[in-house]
Design an enzyme around this catalytic site. Sequence first.
Site, mmCIF file in Angstrom:
data_model
loop_
_atom_site.group_PDB
_atom_site.id
_atom_site.type_symbol
_atom_site.label_atom_id
_atom_site.label_comp_id
_atom_site.label_asym_id
_atom_site.label_seq_id
_atom_site.Cartn_x
_atom_site.Cartn_y
_atom_site.Cartn_z
ATOM 1 N N HIS A 1 0.837 -1.203 0.000
ATOM 2 C CA HIS A 1 0.000 0.000 0.000
ATOM 3 C C HIS A 1 0.870 1.251 0.000
ATOM 4 O O HIS A 1 1.956 1.276 0.594
ATOM 5 C CB HIS A 1 -0.973 -0.005 1.185
ATOM 6 C CG HIS A 1 -0.337 0.021 2.539
ATOM 7 N ND1 HIS A 1 0.047 1.184 3.173
ATOM 8 C CD2 HIS A 1 -0.042 -0.985 3.406
ATOM 9 C CE1 HIS A 1 0.544 0.903 4.367
ATOM 10 N NE2 HIS A 1 0.515 -0.405 4.526
ATOM 11 N N ASP B 1 -0.294 4.343 0.965
ATOM 12 C CA ASP B 1 -0.742 5.363 1.920
ATOM 13 C C ASP B 1 -0.048 5.193 3.264
ATOM 14 O O ASP B 1 0.550 4.148 3.568
ATOM 15 C CB ASP B 1 -2.254 5.324 2.099
ATOM 16 C CG ASP B 1 -2.756 3.993 2.661
ATOM 17 O OD1 ASP B 1 -2.241 2.934 2.241
ATOM 18 O OD2 ASP B 1 -3.661 4.008 3.520
ATOM 19 N N GLU C 1 -5.157 1.660 2.756
ATOM 20 C CA GLU C 1 -4.994 0.491 3.629
ATOM 21 C C GLU C 1 -5.108 0.866 5.097
ATOM 22 O O GLU C 1 -5.512 0.037 5.921
ATOM 23 C CB GLU C 1 -3.631 -0.166 3.358
ATOM 24 C CG GLU C 1 -3.457 -1.533 3.996
ATOM 25 C CD GLU C 1 -2.902 -1.494 5.426
ATOM 26 O OE1 GLU C 1 -2.939 -2.538 6.111
ATOM 27 O OE2 GLU C 1 -2.426 -0.424 5.858
ATOM 28 N N HIS D 1 3.416 3.461 12.569
ATOM 29 C CA HIS D 1 2.491 4.465 13.100
ATOM 30 C C HIS D 1 3.079 5.285 14.243
ATOM 31 O O HIS D 1 2.361 6.065 14.865
ATOM 32 C CB HIS D 1 1.172 3.823 13.575
ATOM 33 C CG HIS D 1 0.466 3.028 12.525
ATOM 34 N ND1 HIS D 1 -0.768 2.432 12.736
ATOM 35 C CD2 HIS D 1 0.803 2.712 11.249
ATOM 36 C CE1 HIS D 1 -1.141 1.802 11.642
ATOM 37 N NE2 HIS D 1 -0.194 1.951 10.729
#
Length: 356
Positions: free
Chosen positions: A72, A74, A129, A332
């Site tokens: 992904h 993103d 995603e 993250h």
Amino acid sequence: MDHPTLDLALDAAALTARLVDFPSVSGEEKGLADAVEEALRALPHLTVDRDGDAVVARTNLGRAERVILAGHIDTVPIAGNVPSRLDGDGVLWGCGTSDMKSGVAVQLRIAATVPEPNRDLTFVFYDHEEVAADLNGLKRLAERHPDWLAGDFAVLLEPTDAKVEGGCQGTLRVRVETTGRRAHSARSWLGENAIHKAAPVLARLAAYEPRRVDIDGLTYREGLNAVMIEGGHAGNVIPDACAVIVNFRFAPDRGEEAALAHVREVFDGYEVVLTDSAPGALPGLSHPAAAAFVEAIGAELAPKDGWTDVARFSALGIPAINYGPGDPKLAHTREEHVATAAVLAAERNLRTWLTS
């Protein structure tokens, strides 16, 4: 041309930095999707298709086997960690370095530098995603263009710290509900406390012994846990409703229906309401392409403790594994980073597998 370009002559580490400096928070992937599409269309050995902000490129060499490399494009929202920063120890810092622009960089490098692989290749770069599953670009491709995803084996370049992680757990969430009778707390004997009635639910969870399941030499650990409790109206009201939110992470030998049946059995006698569910994926390590992959790169094998989009390939009947240079524990985080040596090693490993 109103957007920056991607130079696929850069090595995977330098290309990772370029991708990180190209912000693509979920929902804002168009600029990066445009650049990926443009870079891939410049490669004469690939055919390229696009749906929304997902780009799919394929070789068509007539090989006996087709492998999918997917990732992904993103990221989660930027946390003051763009542009990228390379320190003196060869560590690249920035949003998406681990999850998963380093994996995307490896995909792009293989697309550019392996024009005649020993297996036909499909490269999938998809959007959305990191947000709600119904927006997921790979889900959209599977529904609209399943022929674009046809293949015999898939590698999802999610961060695995260079391990080969087979399959993934399934996951579901339920509400285990109790009811009572509302009353003033000064006259509590006139009511029935629904929160108190949830105590046996918590007791069953505390006593629950999760399975450990061996599949293809990997041990998957299940888990059944309360993740939230909802109930109560005010500080002077006996509550008449309560719900314990329970998350079941189940081994990929269980289907979704079997997993839900198991949860209902654990909470027999209670109202159990399913709120969301996603299937797991078997590891697929017995597939010849997977065995060749593991042999070529010599990586440690591990189960995927969590859910990833390999489950979408599994639903299409395609065995899939997770393999990528980033550390999933850094995904993250504000301090997200990746070792450039790990990115370059992943690039070399995939090239060895696809050319030897």
